[in-house]
Structure formats: structure tokens, C-alpha cells
Design a protein around this motif. Structure first.
Motif, PDB file in Angstrom:
ATOM      1  N   LEU A   1      32.390  69.765  31.004  1.00 29.59           N
ATOM      2  CA  LEU A   1      33.672  69.288  31.507  1.00 29.59           C
ATOM      3  C   LEU A   1      33.778  69.547  33.003  1.00 29.59           C
ATOM      4  N   LEU A   2      33.601  68.479  33.787  1.00 35.16           N
ATOM      5  CA  LEU A   2      33.678  68.562  35.240  1.00 35.16           C
ATOM      6  C   LEU A   2      34.934  67.845  35.727  1.00 35.16           C
ATOM      7  N   ALA A   3      35.510  68.363  36.792  1.00 35.13           N
ATOM      8  CA  ALA A   3      36.654  67.713  37.428  1.00 35.13           C
ATOM      9  C   ALA A   3      36.385  67.638  38.931  1.00 35.13           C
ATOM     10  N   PRO A   4      36.833  66.583  39.587  1.00 38.86           N
ATOM     11  CA  PRO A   4      36.617  66.451  41.043  1.00 38.86           C
ATOM     12  C   PRO A   4      37.619  67.300  41.820  1.00 38.86           C
ATOM     13  N   SER A   5      37.489  68.611  41.708  1.00 41.77           N
ATOM     14  CA  SER A   5      38.481  69.515  42.282  1.00 41.77           C
ATOM     15  C   SER A   5      38.088  70.061  43.650  1.00 41.77           C
ATOM     16  N   SER A   6      36.787  70.219  43.900  1.00 44.83           N
ATOM     17  CA  SER A   6      36.386  70.760  45.202  1.00 44.83           C
ATOM     18  C   SER A   6      36.642  69.740  46.307  1.00 44.83           C
ATOM     19  N   ASP A   7      36.281  68.501  46.059  1.00 43.50           N
ATOM     20  CA  ASP A   7      36.571  67.389  46.954  1.00 43.50           C
ATOM     21  C   ASP A   7      36.950  66.196  46.094  1.00 43.50           C
ATOM     22  N   PRO A   8      37.818  65.333  46.568  1.00 38.53           N
ATOM     23  CA  PRO A   8      38.110  64.117  45.807  1.00 38.53           C
ATOM     24  C   PRO A   8      36.845  63.265  45.685  1.00 38.53           C
ATOM     25  N   TYR A   9      36.617  62.755  44.486  1.00 36.38           N
ATOM     26  CA  TYR A   9      35.522  61.800  44.309  1.00 36.38           C
ATOM     27  C   TYR A   9      35.959  60.456  44.898  1.00 36.38           C
ATOM     28  N   TYR A  10      35.026  59.759  45.564  1.00 38.02           N
ATOM     29  CA  TYR A  10      35.382  58.448  46.083  1.00 38.02           C
ATOM     30  C   TYR A  10      34.173  57.527  46.050  1.00 38.02           C
ATOM     31  N   GLU A  11      34.463  56.251  46.027  1.00 39.17           N
ATOM     32  CA  GLU A  11      33.438  55.218  46.148  1.00 39.17           C
ATOM     33  C   GLU A  11      34.042  54.046  46.896  1.00 39.17           C
ATOM     34  N   TYR A  12      33.193  53.260  47.491  1.00 42.05           N
ATOM     35  CA  TYR A  12      33.685  52.126  48.261  1.00 42.05           C
ATOM     36  C   TYR A  12      32.839  50.905  47.924  1.00 42.05           C
ATOM     37  N   SER A  13      33.340  49.742  48.278  1.00 41.51           N
ATOM     38  CA  SER A  13      32.646  48.520  47.872  1.00 41.51           C
ATOM     39  C   SER A  13      32.856  47.419  48.896  1.00 41.51           C
ATOM     40  N   VAL A  14      31.906  46.518  48.923  1.00 40.30           N
ATOM     41  CA  VAL A  14      32.027  45.269  49.669  1.00 40.30           C
ATOM     42  C   VAL A  14      31.646  44.157  48.716  1.00 40.30           C
ATOM     43  N   GLY A  15      32.342  43.051  48.822  1.00 40.92           N
ATOM     44  CA  GLY A  15      32.084  41.979  47.876  1.00 40.92           C
ATOM     45  C   GLY A  15      32.249  40.610  48.490  1.00 40.92           C
ATOM     46  N   VAL A  16      31.723  39.647  47.789  1.00 37.84           N
ATOM     47  CA  VAL A  16      31.861  38.246  48.167  1.00 37.84           C
ATOM     48  C   VAL A  16      32.435  37.506  46.971  1.00 37.84           C
ATOM     49  N   GLY A  17      33.558  36.834  47.193  1.00 36.11           N
ATOM     50  CA  GLY A  17      34.185  36.064  46.141  1.00 36.11           C
ATOM     51  C   GLY A  17      34.070  34.581  46.386  1.00 36.11           C
ATOM     52  N   ASN A  18      34.506  33.827  45.404  1.00 38.07           N
ATOM     53  CA  ASN A  18      34.540  32.365  45.474  1.00 38.07           C
ATOM     54  C   ASN A  18      33.144  31.746  45.491  1.00 38.07           C
ATOM     55  N   ILE A  19      32.161  32.459  44.925  1.00 38.12           N
ATOM     56  CA  ILE A  19      30.822  31.892  44.789  1.00 38.12           C
ATOM     57  C   ILE A  19      30.878  30.823  43.702  1.00 38.12           C
ATOM     58  N   PHE A  20      30.526  29.621  44.041  1.00 39.87           N
ATOM     59  CA  PHE A  20      30.687  28.473  43.132  1.00 39.87           C
ATOM     60  C   PHE A  20      32.123  28.357  42.625  1.00 39.87           C
ATOM     61  N   LYS A  21      33.049  28.924  43.387  1.00 40.74           N
ATOM     62  CA  LYS A  21      34.496  28.833  43.147  1.00 40.74           C
ATOM     63  C   LYS A  21      35.014  29.715  42.010  1.00 40.74           C
ATOM     64  N   PHE A  22      34.143  30.405  41.282  1.00 38.42           N
ATOM     65  CA  PHE A  22      34.675  31.226  40.194  1.00 38.42           C
ATOM     66  C   PHE A  22      33.934  32.552  40.000  1.00 38.42           C
ATOM     67  N   ILE A  23      32.920  32.849  40.818  1.00 42.64           N
ATOM     68  CA  ILE A  23      32.161  34.090  40.656  1.00 42.64           C
ATOM     69  C   ILE A  23      32.446  35.030  41.820  1.00 42.64           C
ATOM     70  N   ARG A  24      32.572  36.299  41.485  1.00 40.87           N
ATOM     71  CA  ARG A  24      32.734  37.344  42.501  1.00 40.87           C
ATOM     72  C   ARG A  24      31.686  38.420  42.250  1.00 40.87           C
ATOM     73  N   ILE A  25      30.991  38.844  43.289  1.00 38.47           N
ATOM     74  CA  ILE A  25      29.981  39.900  43.199  1.00 38.47           C
ATOM     75  C   ILE A  25      30.381  41.027  44.140  1.00 38.47           C
ATOM     76  N   ASP A  26      30.401  42.266  43.619  1.00 38.39           N
ATOM     77  CA  ASP A  26      30.732  43.446  44.419  1.00 38.39           C
ATOM     78  C   ASP A  26      29.576  44.430  44.394  1.00 38.39           C
ATOM     79  N   ALA A  27      29.278  44.984  45.545  1.00 35.98           N
ATOM     80  CA  ALA A  27      28.309  46.074  45.661  1.00 35.98           C
ATOM     81  C   ALA A  27      29.082  47.372  45.857  1.00 35.98           C
ATOM     82  N   HIS A  28      28.801  48.370  45.008  1.00 34.28           N
ATOM     83  CA  HIS A  28      29.553  49.633  45.012  1.00 34.28           C
ATOM     84  C   HIS A  28      28.650  50.775  45.478  1.00 34.28           C
ATOM     85  N   PHE A  29      29.228  51.679  46.258  1.00 29.20           N
ATOM     86  CA  PHE A  29      28.488  52.806  46.815  1.00 29.20           C
ATOM     87  C   PHE A  29      29.239  54.096  46.516  1.00 29.20           C
TER      88      PHE A  29
END
Length: 829
Positions: free
Chosen positions: A778-806
Motif C-alpha cells: 500500500l503506497l501513497a503519493p505522500s512525499s511528493d505529489p505524483y504527476y504526469e503530463y501529455s501532448v496529443g494530436v486530435g482530429n486525425i481523420f476527423k475522429f481519432i485522437r492520440i496522446d503521448a503520456h510521460f
């Protein structure tokens, strides 16, 4: 229901063509170069338009005219004789005035931001815009007539001869021609409404009283009517941004407009008895949410007399090939201008090619009988309609003759009669029923629906292949009670699951609703931080066909709930619920074990828990339709949501195991950020008071699928973080192509850039760790807040969205994922 209508719209029609004058073609100069944004007007009339960027023009009138005039600053006006009826594919040559050549304004390319008389006039409009219209008075009231129409456009022989219309050929008896685009079309749906609008500016209150509504072919379907109306929001052209299709378009009258538009002072003339200036505008750049067109503005009050706006061809909007808006204003006296007519047309199409087939959506609103400074008590504005008023949707012809502010055309009158006939045709009924299944997910029967059909087949590691069948009672959109349920079977665990729930509307005024139900099923706990006791709520367990890593942490749940909720004022709900749940692991490799003695030698693997919860939710701005126990959401998620849950665990009641208190808060805020796109911000916080085992703790929601899941952490595994106190935040911003539109080559793809960041801080008490015997760290993000960020491209063929998460930290966690990709699918404007 909204999408049912759009699906079946292609198969409706009506008839009749009246006498008219129609011209179309191209305007060029003596060097055969197109002349954009020039004025085109029928002689001795106020009916006109402007040429587009390529010099093309199209103008249609129900009246007969013998000539048309073409004019622009620096050119001699050219009057062209017309033959009766249609004058198509014209080529009109306009000549420069030699004595005026030094004064010609450059209208191709970017115009100057200095020494431009059009900008001087624009600044006067900004200074005076709050002194015009109903905002100038403390109170106001007026009559409003609204007409919504949909037309199937670009009709040709291949469509008429299509097998899908077998048995419905009569709908193609006559065609009409659109006055904006010049395309043939079939009017297929019309809805009329008459209302009285009241407003109090100091109090910030408005009230619209619906007097009558007439809907071709769908009589009193308030859901359809409201959904269609939501597509066409009223706009104030003086606002900096005009919102429709969930996007902010920059208004040509915006105080920041000079950064987005080129302006040309093109003409001046009397409009009625008011001397006005004519200003032509067009976009400074491609792919932005802007318009082209012109407006006439009074020379003393600097109030707009008329304006037309046409969406730029390159605007980054899906499924919409064109938008055209006209607004006309009238002077009540020398200084007060109020809106008189508002026309909106959208050309919906799957493709943006010129010859592609689609649907016109048209909205015409007329205003009359303005009165001012007649004060109404506060209670008048707080009065709400709480039950369906059938008489409003069944007004007789005499009512409409009196309340229509403009007569229907022959085509529009024919819609009513045609649809009554069409609904008796078996072929149409078959098409409508199939469309309804795709749109709602339910197969309609008499008094009940089967579905949702999309949940029929699922898969997870415990059940293997899973089949599901369900249904609901449905007699109409205002049903005072509803029962729904489902049954499911897993071919691996060979177990039957089910869920059933019911609700009844006890009091319509306060929306007092009694509900209850029971569910025995497989569930993925920790799919969200904020929990509710929705018996038939969504679970990830049956839809996890594709996973990242192993997912055997599924639970068996037996949940029973009884609840009472009330809505004391609009969109504010208070709910009290009593629940009892039995939790146990669904997989032999997963455990909820906890110690039941102080020496930590004896354990239990199941949890029996009774709970009382009180939930307050508030969604200002949410719009719904219907007056029954269930209402249909009209405006999607385009409003803020606040949620507060206080729950108490009751020990020893029905053999309940634990005593605790839990408080949870959730806030979500969508936000249109001017011309920079749309953001969404959410914040969650919660705390559990008391010692509880893993099954009752707050699991930070991970996501082990390849699909984007709302308010989860895309790089966390299930049960990677477990807390009893937490604060989480999610921020996402979609620039709607604002950045890509400035990059050559990329701009033509109409892609949309998306960025996001999310984080969570939490802790878990030592007592809860000591209670746990599950074997999970049982771990909790208490020492530092856990975070992640992302960049994405939407509207691929008008209905697809792809996100890259780090992942931002906690790389030392077991099986920690540093990087991941998710996809989302959806149809968005």
C-alpha cells in the motif's frame, strides 16, 4: 433522440417552388482577375450579397427583378439586365474609375492597421456597443418567433433513383434552390415556436414563456426540439467571441478583431432613413475560426443596421462545410437599435468538397413588440414549468396565423403534410427504427426498449467472453417511473450476473424521486476517486479487452441501494441513500484480506458494509428536456459540476464490518479560452475518518488500457497508489488547431493540438496499513505529489485522437511505466 433525427433526416422531403429571380456567377475586373467582397444587389431593392474570396456570387429572391448592380470602391457600378427566372454562370466585368484610382483600397492581402478609416469606425462601434439594444434598459420584453428547418441538399438523379427510397419516390416531386449556396435542396423538417421573452438587466434575470410549438412529423417531442435548438445558440454580434458548435469564433466586431481580420470601408448610403457606412471584412490568416462578409453601421449611434457572416472556407470545423449568418436591426427611435431578424444556416456534410451531399440546418428568429421598463417581481422570473403542457404542442391554425411574424413559404407548408404521409410508409418506418438503434443504443418495442446493444459483448480476465442483455421500460419521454435491468454471463467463470433498478417521480415540482435496486456483478474498483451508489453504474471490468500488463484485480460485488433525492432549485440536487454491499475478490490472485484481531493472526477476505450517504450536486447552466423521472441532457458537458458526498459506515447493522466517515468533493469546469481553444479543469479531494481495509479505501484511478479514460492517470497501474486522504487535479487544453494553423503543410490537415497535466497527492494512515493483509504494497503519493503530463494530436481523420503520456516521478515503483500512448475516438465539430 437528437442523433436519431439527424440519421433519418436524409430520408424526409417536401415540395413546391414559387416564382423567383436567381443569379450566380463570377465578378472579375478588366484583367480577368476576380473581385472579392464586392456588393451585389437587385436594383430597386434591399436584397443583396457580397462576392466571396474568388469573386463568386449567388443571390436569390422570391420576387422578380429585371436587373442587378455590382459595385465596389474604386470601380464603376455595373448594372446587368436579367432575364426572368434563373440567370446562372454569369461572368460580370467591372471597370476601374480612372479618377478614383489613387483612392482605391487594397482588399486582397492584409490591410493596414494604421490610417484605415474602417478601423476608425470600428473603434466607434466598440465605444458605443453597450448603448445599443435591450441592454440599455433596466427591463425589457418582446415577442419572439423561431423557425427551425432542415433540408437535404445537392439532390441529383443518383440519389433519387437510390434503392433506399423505394416506396418513397413521391418525396422528390419538386426541388428548391438555396439562396446562399445555389444548391438544390429538399425541405424535410420544420419546427415553429412562439414565445414571450422578459428580462431584468440589474437583476441579471431572464424568462422565456413558450406559447406554442409546432413540429412537423414529431408533434410533441421536446427532446428532439430542444436538441435541435441547442445546435443554434443565439449570438450577440457585439461579443468578442461567437460560440456555436462548441467553439469560439472571433466576431468581426471584436475589440481584438484587428488582429484577425482585414477591414475595408467599401460604401456609404441611406439604409431606410439612416445614413450608414458599409465595411467589408475578411480573415487575415487561414484555418482560424473567423468569418468573411460585410456590415452596415449607422454614422451617429454606430449601431449595426445589418450584418452578414460567412464562415471562412479554411476554418477548422468538422462536418460543417459552411455557415452563413444574417442579422438585421431596426431603429425604434433616433438612437435605439434592436434586433429584428436573425438568420443562421449551416451546411452539414461528411466531406468539404463542393459537390458533396449533406444537410442544411436553418434557424430564423424574428423579434417584435418591444416594451421597456415594465418591472416584474422576482417571483415571476423564478417560476418554473414542472409538468408537460400538451396544449402548447397542439395549437390550432388560428393561433399560428396570429403569432407567426412571417408567413411560411409553399415548401415549408408542404413539410407538415408530407411527413404525416411519410410516417405511414413501411420503408420509412424501417429506416427510422434502424437509425434509432444506432443513435440511442436501444431497440424500441411497445412500452419497453432492449439494450444498450453496445454492451452485449465484453471481455475480462475473470469472466473471459461475456454476453449481456438488458432493457428498460419506455412509454414516453415524460414517464413518471422507469424500471431497467440486465443479465450477463461469463464463459470462463461460468457465473450469471444481473442488475435491476427502478425509480419513481413522487412530486414533479420538487422533483422528489424514490429509487432502488440491486446488482451482482464483476467490477473494477478504483476506476474513479469519487464514488456514487449508482446501481447500474459503468464498470471497466467488462470492457478491458486490451490491457497494459496484467489485470486480475477485479472484485465481485453485491450492491443494494435505496435512495431519495430532491431538487429544491434548478440543477441543485440533494440525495440521501442507504446501501449495503458485499465485496470479495473475483480472482484467486487478488485479495481484500484484512486482520480481524489485535494480534494480527486472523484474517477475513470478504467485506460486508452498510452505509448512509448524503450527496449534494450542482450544475449551473445544465439544460435538460422532459418532465418525467428521467430527463435528457441537452447541452452535453458544457457546464460546471460540483459534487459533495458525505457518507457514514454503519458497523453491526446487517452484519456490517466497519464504522467510518468519508467526505469527498469534486469540481469540474469546462472553459472556452477566447480564441485559444477549450480547457477543462477538475479538482477532487477526499478523506476517510476511521480504520478501513483495502476494499473501502480510495484507490488512485489508474488506466491499464490503451484508451483515454476521463479523470484517470494514464501511466498508473490499478492499485499502484492507495490513500485515505487525497487531493487530485486534472488540466487539459485543446487549442483547436490554433498553433498548427500557422505551420505550412500542417494547416491543411486541420489537426488539433492538445496538452495536459494531472497530479495527485495522498497519504494513508499507519493504522490502515496495519489492518491490511492483502499482500499488496500500500503506497501513497505522500512525499511528493505524483504527476504526469501529455501532448496529443486530435482530429486525425476527423475522429481519432492520440496522446503521448510521460510520467513525472515515482519511477522506482514496481512495474512503473515511464511512457504510454492512449487513443480516443469520437465525432466532434
Amino acid at each position: 433522440m437528437k442523433y436519431t433525427f439527424f440519421f433519418t433526416l436524409l430520408f424526409l422531403v417536401t415540395f413546391s417552388v414559387s416564382s423567383q429571380t436567381l443569379i450566380s456567377g463570377v465578378l472579375v475586373d478588366e484583367a480577368n482577375m476576380p473581385v472579392p467582397f464586392a456588393n451585389v444587389i437587385f436594383v430597386n431593392s434591399s436584397e443583396g450579397t457580397t462576392t466571396d474570396e474568388e469573386g463568386n456570387f449567388y443571390l436569390r429572391s422570391e420576387n422578380s427583378y429585371s436587373s442587378a448592380e455590382f459595385s465596389f470602391v474604386g470601380y464603376k457600378p455595373e448594372v446587368v439586365s436579367l432575364k426572368p427566372g434563373n440567370n446562372l454562370n454569369m461572368k460580370v466585368i467591372i471597370k476601374e474609375e480612372a479618377e478614383s484610382l489613387s483612392e482605391v483600397v487594397i482588399y486582397q492581402g492584409k490591410t493596414s492597421k494604421k490610417n484605415n478609416p474602417a478601423l476608425d469606425i470600428l473603434r466607434k462601434i466598440w465605444e458605443n456597443k453597450r448603448e445599443n439594444g435591450v441592454k440599455k434598459f433596466d427591463q425589457y420584453q418582446y415577442s419572439k418567433y423561431e423557425k427551425l428547418e432542415f433540408d437535404l441538399n445537392t439532390i441529383d438523379s443518383s440519389l433519387i433513383k437510390s434503392r433506399i427510397f423505394n416506396g418513397m419516390e413521391f418525396i422528390f416531386n419538386d426541388l428548391d434552390t438555396n439562396k446562399v449556396t445555389g444548391k438544390t435542396f429538399l425541405p424535410v423538417f420544420i419546427n415553429e415556436s412562439s414565445s414571450k421573452v422578459y428580462g431584468d438587466n440589474p437583476a441579471g434575470k431572464t424568462r422565456e414563456i413558450l406559447l406554442g410549438n409546432k413540429n412537423s412529423g414529431f408533434s410533441n417531442n421536446q427532446t428532439l426540439i430542444s436538441s435541435v435548438q441547442d445546435v443554434y445558440r443565439e449570438i450577440d454580434i457585439y461579443d468578442n467571441y461567437l460560440k456555436f458548435f462548441d467553439k469560439n469564433f472571433v466576431s468581426p466586431l471584436a475589440s481584438t478583431g484587428i488582429n484577425n481580420y482585414n477591414y475595408v470601408l467599401a460604401d456609404s448610403a441611406f439604409i431606410g432613413d439612416k445614413w450608414c457606412y458599409n465595411i467589408v471584412y475578411y480573415p487575415r490568416r487561414k484555418n482560424e475560426l473567423t468569418f468573411k462578409g460585410d456590415f452596415w453601421v449607422n454614422d451617429t449611434t454606430f449601431a449595426i443596421k445589418s450584418i452578414n457572416l460567412e464562415m471562412a472556407e479554411s476554418a477548422n470545423v468538422n462536418w460543417v462545410k459552411g455557415v452563413y449568418i444574417e442579422q438585421e436591426f431596426e431603429a425604434l427611435n433616433d438612437s435605439i437599435f434592436v434586433i429584428k431578424r436573425d438568420f443562421f444556416q449551416a451546411d452539414f456534410s461528411l466531406r468539404k468538397k463542393e459537390d458533396s451531399r449533406g444537410v442544411y440546418g436553418k434557424r430564423t428568429v424574428l423579434y417584435d413588440n418591444y416594451e421597456f421598463n415594465i418591472k416584474k417581481p422576482q417571483s415571476f422570473y423564478d417560476t418554473e414549468v414542472t409538468k408537460f403542457q400538451e396544449e402548447i404542442y397542439n395549437r390550432d391554425d388560428a393561433f399560428w396565423e396570429q403569432n407567426r411574424l412571417e408567413p411560411l413559404s409553399g415548401n415549408e407548408r408542404g413539410v407538415y403534410e408530407m411527413l404525416d404521409t411519410l410516417q405511414t410508409v413501411k420503408a420509412f418506418k424501417r429506416i427510422y427504427n434502424i437509425s434509432s438503434v444506432f443513435a440511442t443504443g436501444y431497440v424500441e418495442f411497445n412500452g419497453w426498449d432492449y439494450g444498450p446493444v453496445y454492451s452485449t459483448v465484453g471481455f475480462n480476465e475473470v469472466e473471459g467472453l461475456r454476453i449481456r442483455g438488458g432493457g428498460r421500460t419506455y412509454f414516453g419521454q415524460n414517464d413518471p417511473w422507469r424500471i431497467e435491468g440486465y443479465g450477463a454471463y461469463g464463459f470462463t467463470d461460468k457465473k450469471f450476473k444481473y442488475g435491476i433498478s427502478g425509480k419513481v417521480l413522487i412530486d414533479a415540482k420538487s422533483r422528489l424521486i424514490l429509487s432502488g435496486g440491486n446488482r451482482r456483478d464483476i467490477e473494477q474498483l478504483g476506476a474513479s476517486l469519487t464514488n456514487t451508489t449508482d446501481v447500474l453504474g459503468r464498470s471497466l471490468a467488462s470492457s478491458s479487452l486490451i490491457n497494459v500488463g496484467d489485470n486480475d484485480k477485479l472484485s465481485s460485488i453485491n450492491l443494494a441501494v435505496v435512495a431519495l433525492e430532491v431538487e429544491p432549485f434548478t440543477n441543485f440536487t440533494f440525495r440521501v441513500a442507504g446501501s449495503y454491499r458485499e465485496l470479495k475478490p473475483a480472482s484467486p490472485t487478488f485479495s481484500f484480506d484484512y486482520y480481524i484481531d489485535e494480534t494480527r493472526t486472523e484474517t477475513a477476505s470478504e467485506i460486508n458494509q452498510a452505509e448512509i450517504s448524503t450527496i449534494i450536486s450542482y450544475s449551473p447552466g445544465k439544460e435538460t428536456s422532459g418532465y418525467g423521472v428521467e430527463r435528457n441532457l441537452i447541452n452535453g458537458g458544457d457546464f460546471p459540476t460540483l459534487f459533495l458526498n458525505y457518507s457514514v459506515g454503519l458497523k453491526d447493522i446487517l452484519n456490517s464490518d466497519f464504522e467510518y466517515e468519508k467526505i469527498q468533493f469534486f469540481y469540474n469546469q469546462p472553459l472556452l479560452v477566447g480564441g485559444l481553444g477549450k480547457a477543462n479543469i477538475s479538482v477532487e479531494a477526499g478523506k476517510t475518518f476511521g480504520d478501513v481495509p483495502l476494499g473501502l479505501l480510495s484507490v488512485v484511478p489508474g488506466n491499464q488500457t490503451y484508451f483515454e479514460l476521463y479523470n484517470t492517470f494514464s501511466l498508473l497501474n490499478f492499485y499502484e497508489f492507495v490513500t485515505d486522504t487525497y487531493v487530485a487535479a486534472h488540466l487539459e487544453h485543446n487549442f483547436n488547431g490554433r498553433l498548427f494553423s500557422r505551420v505550412p503543410l500542417l494547416r491543411d490537415l486541420n489537426l488539433r493540438e492538445i496538452i495536459g497535466i494531472k497530479g495527485v497527492w495522498g497519504e494513508i494512515s499507519e493504522a490502515n496499513k496495519q489492518l491490511d493483509a492483502s499482500g499488496i504494497d500500500l503506497l501513497a503519493p505522500s512525499s511528493d505529489p505524483y504527476y504526469e503530463y501529455s501532448v496529443g494530436v486530435g482530429n486525425i481523420f476527423k475522429f481519432i485522437r492520440i496522446d503521448a503520456h510521460f510520467r513525472g516521478n515515482y519511477f522506482e515503483n514496481t512495474d512503473a511505466r515511464k511512457f504510454g500512448v492512449t487513443a480516443a475516438f469520437g465525432f466532434h465539430f
